[in-house]
Scaffold this motif. Structure first.
Motif, mmCIF file in Angstrom:
data_model
loop_
_atom_site.group_PDB
_atom_site.id
_atom_site.type_symbol
_atom_site.label_atom_id
_atom_site.label_comp_id
_atom_site.label_asym_id
_atom_site.label_seq_id
_atom_site.Cartn_x
_atom_site.Cartn_y
_atom_site.Cartn_z
ATOM 1 N N LEU A 125 -0.713 4.703 0.931
ATOM 2 C CA LEU A 125 -0.956 4.885 2.363
ATOM 3 C C LEU A 125 0.338 5.282 3.064
ATOM 4 C CD1 LEU A 125 -2.586 4.762 4.968
ATOM 5 C CD2 LEU A 125 -2.263 2.282 4.975
ATOM 6 N N ARG A 146 -5.304 2.248 -6.503
ATOM 7 C CA ARG A 146 -5.069 0.952 -7.149
ATOM 8 C C ARG A 146 -5.849 0.841 -8.453
ATOM 9 N NH1 ARG A 146 -4.849 -4.154 -3.366
ATOM 10 N NH2 ARG A 146 -3.000 -2.981 -2.789
ATOM 11 N N TYR A 188 -3.945 11.835 5.683
ATOM 12 C CA TYR A 188 -5.188 11.182 6.142
ATOM 13 C C TYR A 188 -5.508 11.557 7.586
ATOM 14 C CZ TYR A 188 -4.984 8.078 2.043
ATOM 15 O OH TYR A 188 -4.957 7.568 0.783
ATOM 16 N N LEU A 235 -11.196 4.712 8.786
ATOM 17 C CA LEU A 235 -10.818 3.485 8.097
ATOM 18 C C LEU A 235 -11.439 3.444 6.703
ATOM 19 C CD1 LEU A 235 -9.300 0.823 8.247
ATOM 20 C CD2 LEU A 235 -11.321 -0.194 9.327
ATOM 21 N N ASP A 236 -12.692 3.876 6.589
ATOM 22 C CA ASP A 236 -13.365 3.936 5.294
ATOM 23 C C ASP A 236 -12.633 4.890 4.354
ATOM 24 O OD1 ASP A 236 -15.532 3.380 3.440
ATOM 25 O OD2 ASP A 236 -16.264 5.408 3.911
ATOM 26 N N VAL A 262 -9.404 5.775 4.385
ATOM 27 C CA VAL A 262 -8.123 5.189 3.994
ATOM 28 C C VAL A 262 -8.323 4.087 2.953
ATOM 29 C CG1 VAL A 262 -6.149 3.831 4.812
ATOM 30 C CG2 VAL A 262 -6.958 5.793 6.139
ATOM 31 N N LEU A 263 -9.268 3.194 3.197
ATOM 32 C CA LEU A 263 -9.496 2.092 2.261
ATOM 33 C C LEU A 263 -10.028 2.597 0.920
ATOM 34 C CD1 LEU A 263 -10.979 -0.604 4.665
ATOM 35 C CD2 LEU A 263 -8.667 -0.502 3.704
ATOM 36 N N SER A 264 -10.919 3.569 0.953
ATOM 37 C CA SER A 264 -11.456 4.136 -0.291
ATOM 38 C C SER A 264 -10.360 4.794 -1.123
ATOM 39 C CB SER A 264 -12.544 5.164 0.006
ATOM 40 O OG SER A 264 -13.638 4.556 0.639
ATOM 41 N N GLU A 265 -9.494 5.547 -0.457
ATOM 42 C CA GLU A 265 -8.391 6.202 -1.163
ATOM 43 C C GLU A 265 -7.437 5.177 -1.764
ATOM 44 O OE1 GLU A 265 -7.640 9.493 -1.746
ATOM 45 O OE2 GLU A 265 -9.509 10.174 -0.833
ATOM 46 N N GLU A 266 -7.107 4.149 -0.999
ATOM 47 C CA GLU A 266 -6.207 3.106 -1.507
ATOM 48 C C GLU A 266 -6.816 2.391 -2.707
ATOM 49 O OE1 GLU A 266 -3.027 2.080 -0.953
ATOM 50 O OE2 GLU A 266 -2.943 3.935 0.193
ATOM 51 N N LEU A 267 -8.100 2.088 -2.633
ATOM 52 C CA LEU A 267 -8.771 1.422 -3.747
ATOM 53 C C LEU A 267 -8.772 2.314 -4.979
ATOM 54 C CD1 LEU A 267 -10.294 -1.047 -4.758
ATOM 55 C CD2 LEU A 267 -12.405 0.006 -3.914
ATOM 56 N N LEU A 302 0.845 -1.189 0.000
ATOM 57 C CA LEU A 302 0.000 0.000 0.000
ATOM 58 C C LEU A 302 0.887 1.249 0.000
ATOM 59 C CD1 LEU A 302 -2.515 -1.230 2.739
ATOM 60 C CD2 LEU A 302 -2.852 -1.273 0.263
#
Length: 180
Positions: free
Chosen positions: A21, A54, A28, A43-44, A46-51, A18
């Protein structure tokens, strides 16, 4: 956030593959502090940004390997240029239901009416949606298949054309084909 915790998060993020991140953890946490986010919202985020990062990387890579001649979209197509073309039909194609159905789409017409632009735009939309795409001209495809057949690799070469979810074959009918 302490420097020790930040370093640990960056190291763990890098090990998990990641990299975004690892680079953006301070940003963040700043955004979370400003918005007074709860743990789940953070957490939402961070995960949304990473997705998103990607998906964008996958999209750019898909476009690079697709051999598309350009990356035009349907938004760039001037439907007034072809008044007999029903924009609703093209917009229906843009839903990509034909890809899910594994159906063929043929864009027919004389040269210079925008068939390649529409085909490329649909391929770009398919790539954005996560489908694999490949672009070739019929002439290049036939030449490549003949070369592969002569080298005893026809099955393998056919697989390279059948593997992508969307195969755009351009310039069909421009050159006569031999029966073989």
């Amino acid at each position: 956030m302490s420097e020790l915790t930040g370093n640990r998060i960056r190291t763990t993020a890098a090990k998990l593959g990641l990299p975004h991140l690892a680079e953006a953890v301070n940003e963040y946490t700043r955004r979370a502090d400003e918005a007074k986010m709860g743990y789940l919202d953070f957490l939402d985020l961070v995960l949304s940004e990473e997705l998103a990062v990607r998906d964008d990387r996958r999209f750019r890579s898909g476009l690079r390997t697709s051999k598309l001649p350009h990356h035009k979209t349907l938004d760039e197509y001037d439907f007034s240029f072809q008044p007999e073309l029903d924009p609703r039909k093209i917009k229906d194609l843009a839903t990509l239901s034909f890809v899910e159905a594994k159906a063929n789409v043929a864009l027919l017409g004389p040269p210079g009416v925008g068939k390649t632009h529409i085909a490329v735009a649909l391929a770009v939309a398919a790539c954005r949606a996560g489908y694999s795409i490949y672009f070739t001209s019929l002439d290049d495809m036939v030449r490549s298949l003949k070369t592969a057949e002569a080298a005893g690799r026809l099955t393998s070469k056919l697989g390279s054309y059948l593997r992508p979810s969307v195969l755009v074959v351009d310039e069909v009918g421009y050159q006569p084909l031999e029966r073989a």
